[in-house]
Write a protein that holds these residues in place. Structure first.
Motif: not given
Length: 154
Positions: A68-88
């Motif tokens: 996922v492309r994001t600048d909210q977290y550092p590159p390589g960070a692993c996030l467990e997401l809900t579908p709603e969070q993924l939408s963001g």
């Protein structure tokens, strides 16, 4: 529902052949070299779009892994997401018909698996041009592989 898949678990690595977007595929490659329970199926898909819905059919549990492309977290960070969070985060998807959109469609059609887990491996919104995974993404891939392996073998 495909009865022959019921009770089985599917892990899908989503990606493309471009740089850090290969992360989901690389997790699947690492898992393929491990001794996993026989009910666990592994699959790599290249930007599946709505075809993902069909791939998930009949599995009681599905894990999706994607960069996922994001600048909210550092590159390589692993996030467990809900579908709603993924939408963001999915507004900058590298996959034309983004994963969040596909999951909303699957939900609307009542086609989501009973248990769905989403893992996003973070890559910068402005990716650096390279053919292979960045060192940060390689580290994230290994961390997620170890986490999933430990979970699947308990």
């Amino acid at each position: 529902m495909n009865a022959h898949r019921a009770g089985r678990h599917l892990i899908i690595g989503i990606g493309s052949p471009f740089g850090d977007d290969q992360a989901g595929w690389r997790v699947i490659e690492h898992l393929q070299r491990m001794d996993l329970p026989p009910e666990v199926q592994l699959l790599s898909l290249d930007r599946p779009g709505p075809a993902l819905i069909e791939q998930m059919q009949g599995y009681s549990s599905v894990i999706l892994i994607d960069a996922v492309r994001t600048d909210q977290y550092p590159p390589g960070a692993c996030l467990e997401l809900t579908p709603e969070q993924l939408s963001g985060l999915d507004s900058l998807s590298t996959h034309g018909f983004g994963l969040a959109v596909v999951l909303r469609l699957a939900s609307t059609l009542a086609q989501l698996p009973t248990r769905l887990r989403l893992f996003g491996l973070c890559m910068p919104t402005v990716p650096t041009p390279h053919a292979a995974l960045s060192p940060e993404m390689r580290a994230g891939v290994l961390q997620l592989t170890q986490q999933l392996s430990a979970t699947l073998n308990t």
